[in-house]
Design a protein around this motif. Structure first.
Motif, PDB file in Angstrom:
ATOM      1  N   ALA A 168      46.901  71.666  94.607  1.00 21.18           N
ATOM      2  CA  ALA A 168      45.687  72.411  94.941  1.00 21.18           C
ATOM      3  C   ALA A 168      45.890  73.399  96.085  1.00 21.18           C
ATOM      4  O   ALA A 168      45.219  74.437  96.134  1.00 21.18           O
ATOM      5  N   ALA A 169      46.786  73.104  97.015  1.00 16.87           N
ATOM      6  CA  ALA A 169      46.954  73.958  98.202  1.00 16.87           C
ATOM      7  C   ALA A 169      47.304  75.407  97.856  1.00 16.87           C
ATOM      8  O   ALA A 169      46.671  76.332  98.401  1.00 16.87           O
ATOM      9  N   PRO A 170      48.263  75.686  96.980  1.00 19.17           N
ATOM     10  CA  PRO A 170      48.531  77.094  96.655  1.00 19.17           C
ATOM     11  C   PRO A 170      47.336  77.792  96.008  1.00 19.17           C
ATOM     12  O   PRO A 170      47.071  78.956  96.293  1.00 19.17           O
ATOM     13  N   MET A 171      46.617  77.064  95.173  1.00 19.70           N
ATOM     14  CA  MET A 171      45.448  77.666  94.524  1.00 19.70           C
ATOM     15  C   MET A 171      44.364  78.007  95.533  1.00 19.70           C
ATOM     16  O   MET A 171      43.778  79.087  95.491  1.00 19.70           O
ATOM     17  N   VAL A 172      44.070  77.095  96.460  1.00 20.37           N
ATOM     18  CA  VAL A 172      43.019  77.336  97.447  1.00 20.37           C
ATOM     19  C   VAL A 172      43.420  78.491  98.361  1.00 20.37           C
ATOM     20  O   VAL A 172      42.621  79.397  98.628  1.00 20.37           O
ATOM     21  N   GLY A 173      44.645  78.479  98.842  1.00 24.69           N
ATOM     22  CA  GLY A 173      45.103  79.584  99.686  1.00 24.69           C
ATOM     23  C   GLY A 173      45.135  80.904  98.948  1.00 24.69           C
ATOM     24  O   GLY A 173      44.785  81.951  99.499  1.00 24.69           O
ATOM     25  N   GLY A 174      45.536  80.859  97.702  1.00 23.33           N
ATOM     26  CA  GLY A 174      45.600  82.076  96.906  1.00 23.33           C
ATOM     27  C   GLY A 174      44.240  82.634  96.543  1.00 23.33           C
ATOM     28  O   GLY A 174      44.110  83.824  96.257  1.00 23.33           O
ATOM     29  N   MET A 175      43.214  81.802  96.581  1.00 20.44           N
ATOM     30  CA  MET A 175      41.866  82.295  96.292  1.00 20.44           C
ATOM     31  C   MET A 175      41.307  83.115  97.451  1.00 20.44           C
ATOM     32  O   MET A 175      40.216  83.660  97.356  1.00 20.44           O
ATOM     33  N   ILE A 176      42.057  83.200  98.526  1.00 18.59           N
ATOM     34  CA  ILE A 176      41.705  84.118  99.608  1.00 18.59           C
ATOM     35  C   ILE A 176      42.428  85.448  99.401  1.00 18.59           C
ATOM     36  O   ILE A 176      41.812  86.512  99.422  1.00 18.59           O
ATOM     37  N   SER A 177      43.727  85.391  99.169  1.00 15.49           N
ATOM     38  CA  SER A 177      44.510  86.623  99.087  1.00 15.49           C
ATOM     39  C   SER A 177      44.412  87.330  97.736  1.00 15.49           C
ATOM     40  O   SER A 177      44.367  88.561  97.693  1.00 15.49           O
ATOM     41  N   ALA A 178      44.368  86.611  96.638  1.00 19.41           N
ATOM     42  CA  ALA A 178      44.362  87.248  95.312  1.00 19.41           C
ATOM     43  C   ALA A 178      43.118  88.103  95.062  1.00 19.41           C
ATOM     44  O   ALA A 178      43.248  89.242  94.594  1.00 19.41           O
ATOM     45  N   PRO A 179      41.908  87.618  95.366  1.00 23.00           N
ATOM     46  CA  PRO A 179      40.750  88.491  95.149  1.00 23.00           C
ATOM     47  C   PRO A 179      40.745  89.713  96.063  1.00 23.00           C
ATOM     48  O   PRO A 179      40.365  90.797  95.643  1.00 23.00           O
ATOM     49  N   LEU A 180      41.189  89.539  97.312  1.00 23.04           N
ATOM     50  CA  LEU A 180      41.249  90.678  98.220  1.00 23.04           C
ATOM     51  C   LEU A 180      42.235  91.718  97.719  1.00 23.04           C
ATOM     52  O   LEU A 180      41.974  92.921  97.771  1.00 23.04           O
ATOM     53  N   LEU A 181      43.363  91.249  97.218  1.00 19.15           N
ATOM     54  CA  LEU A 181      44.354  92.157  96.672  1.00 19.15           C
ATOM     55  C   LEU A 181      43.779  92.934  95.493  1.00 19.15           C
ATOM     56  O   LEU A 181      43.900  94.153  95.425  1.00 19.15           O
TER      57      LEU A 181
ATOM     58  N   LEU B  88      52.538  98.183  88.049  1.00 18.23           N
ATOM     59  CA  LEU B  88      51.623  97.985  89.176  1.00 18.23           C
ATOM     60  C   LEU B  88      51.156  96.543  89.235  1.00 18.23           C
ATOM     61  O   LEU B  88      51.161  95.920  90.310  1.00 18.23           O
ATOM     62  N   LEU B  89      50.775  96.009  88.117  1.00 15.75           N
ATOM     63  CA  LEU B  89      50.313  94.626  88.078  1.00 15.75           C
ATOM     64  C   LEU B  89      51.426  93.660  88.464  1.00 15.75           C
ATOM     65  O   LEU B  89      51.208  92.730  89.246  1.00 15.75           O
ATOM     66  N   MET B  90      52.621  93.878  87.944  1.00 18.00           N
ATOM     67  CA  MET B  90      53.740  92.993  88.270  1.00 18.00           C
ATOM     68  C   MET B  90      54.149  93.116  89.734  1.00 18.00           C
ATOM     69  O   MET B  90      54.556  92.134  90.350  1.00 18.00           O
ATOM     70  N   ALA B  91      54.036  94.314  90.313  1.00 15.56           N
ATOM     71  CA  ALA B  91      54.424  94.514  91.704  1.00 15.56           C
ATOM     72  C   ALA B  91      53.429  93.877  92.675  1.00 15.56           C
ATOM     73  O   ALA B  91      53.814  93.420  93.752  1.00 15.56           O
ATOM     74  N   THR B  92      52.164  93.832  92.305  1.00 17.25           N
ATOM     75  CA  THR B  92      51.163  93.263  93.211  1.00 17.25           C
ATOM     76  C   THR B  92      51.050  91.751  93.086  1.00 17.25           C
ATOM     77  O   THR B  92      50.519  91.101  93.984  1.00 17.25           O
ATOM     78  N   LEU B  93      51.555  91.180  92.022  1.00 16.69           N
ATOM     79  CA  LEU B  93      51.430  89.735  91.805  1.00 16.69           C
ATOM     80  C   LEU B  93      52.047  88.888  92.920  1.00 16.69           C
ATOM     81  O   LEU B  93      51.418  87.936  93.374  1.00 16.69           O
ATOM     82  N   PRO B  94      53.244  89.191  93.416  1.00 20.11           N
ATOM     83  CA  PRO B  94      53.782  88.363  94.514  1.00 20.11           C
ATOM     84  C   PRO B  94      52.916  88.386  95.770  1.00 20.11           C
ATOM     85  O   PRO B  94      52.844  87.391  96.490  1.00 20.11           O
ATOM     86  N   PHE B  95      52.251  89.495  96.034  1.00 22.66           N
ATOM     87  CA  PHE B  95      51.398  89.571  97.220  1.00 22.66           C
ATOM     88  C   PHE B  95      50.166  88.689  97.080  1.00 22.66           C
ATOM     89  O   PHE B  95      49.598  88.245  98.065  1.00 22.66           O
TER      90      PHE B  95
ATOM     91  N   ALA C 146      49.361  82.151  89.924  1.00 23.90           N
ATOM     92  CA  ALA C 146      49.868  83.398  89.347  1.00 23.90           C
ATOM     93  C   ALA C 146      49.079  83.781  88.093  1.00 23.90           C
ATOM     94  O   ALA C 146      48.806  84.960  87.863  1.00 23.90           O
ATOM     95  N   GLY C 147      48.691  82.787  87.313  1.00 25.93           N
ATOM     96  CA  GLY C 147      47.879  83.070  86.132  1.00 25.93           C
ATOM     97  C   GLY C 147      46.520  83.637  86.491  1.00 25.93           C
ATOM     98  O   GLY C 147      46.068  84.619  85.895  1.00 25.93           O
ATOM     99  N   VAL C 148      45.879  83.048  87.477  1.00 18.88           N
ATOM    100  CA  VAL C 148      44.563  83.543  87.900  1.00 18.88           C
ATOM    101  C   VAL C 148      44.691  84.921  88.537  1.00 18.88           C
ATOM    102  O   VAL C 148      43.884  85.827  88.276  1.00 18.88           O
ATOM    103  N   ALA C 149      45.719  85.115  89.367  1.00 21.27           N
ATOM    104  CA  ALA C 149      45.913  86.415  90.014  1.00 21.27           C
ATOM    105  C   ALA C 149      46.221  87.502  88.990  1.00 21.27           C
ATOM    106  O   ALA C 149      45.727  88.630  89.108  1.00 21.27           O
TER     107      ALA C 149
END
Length: 159
Positions: free
Chosen positions: A123-136, A12-19, A47-50
């Protein structure tokens, strides 16, 4: 696998990581940057933070569900309540983590000067990912956990 002792939870964790990385992709290309080595470094950090978000969410969900099952509360309503309890415990720490990461990276993203072009691509992937990763981790992982552990109903088939 070692942390969860269940292959399904690790999967489950590995499957949700790409999202979780989707927000980073959107912002990277939204800013007009091409994927480069610097961008890949940003995605590795994201990916580490997610993964950390997902691991901690699963641990809190498991802890809440284990507390219920130890008290012999194993109905579907008990599972939903345990998921709600485990997920709510993570809202404030997750919000603080996201706020600190964004506070540290937004000046880098907006900066101009020597080295800023490379740092923006990191920084761009990290900032963008801080929107999607917590929601996921706040919505998708608890929903998937529910689907994994809900009581299975037997179908009454009369022939």
């Amino acid at each position: 696998m070692v942390t969860f002792k269940h292959f399904a939870e690790a999967l489950l964790l590995m499957a949700t990581l790409p999202f979780a990385l989707v927000g980073g992709i959107w912002l990277l290309f939204g800013l007009g940057h091409n994927l480069s080595v610097a961008g890949i470094v940003g995605f590795i950090a994201l990916a580490g933070v997610a993964a950390e978000f997902g691991v901690i969410m699963l641990l809190y969900l498991k802890q809440a569900w284990r507390a219920r099952t130890d008290q012999d509360q194993t109905s579907e309503a008990d599972l939903l309540e345990a998921i709600r309890e485990g997920a709510v415990l993570r809202v404030r720490p997750k919000a603080m983590t996201v706020a600190v990461i964004l506070a540290g990276l937004l000046p880098i993203l907006w900066g101009a000067g020597t080295g800023s072009e490379i740092m923006q691509r990191i920084a761009a992937p990290m900032v963008g990912g801080m929107i999607s990763a917590p929601l996921l981790s706040m919505f998708v992982i608890p929903a998937a956990y529910y689907l994994m552990y809900r009581p299975r109903r037997q179908l009454d088939v009369q022939v």
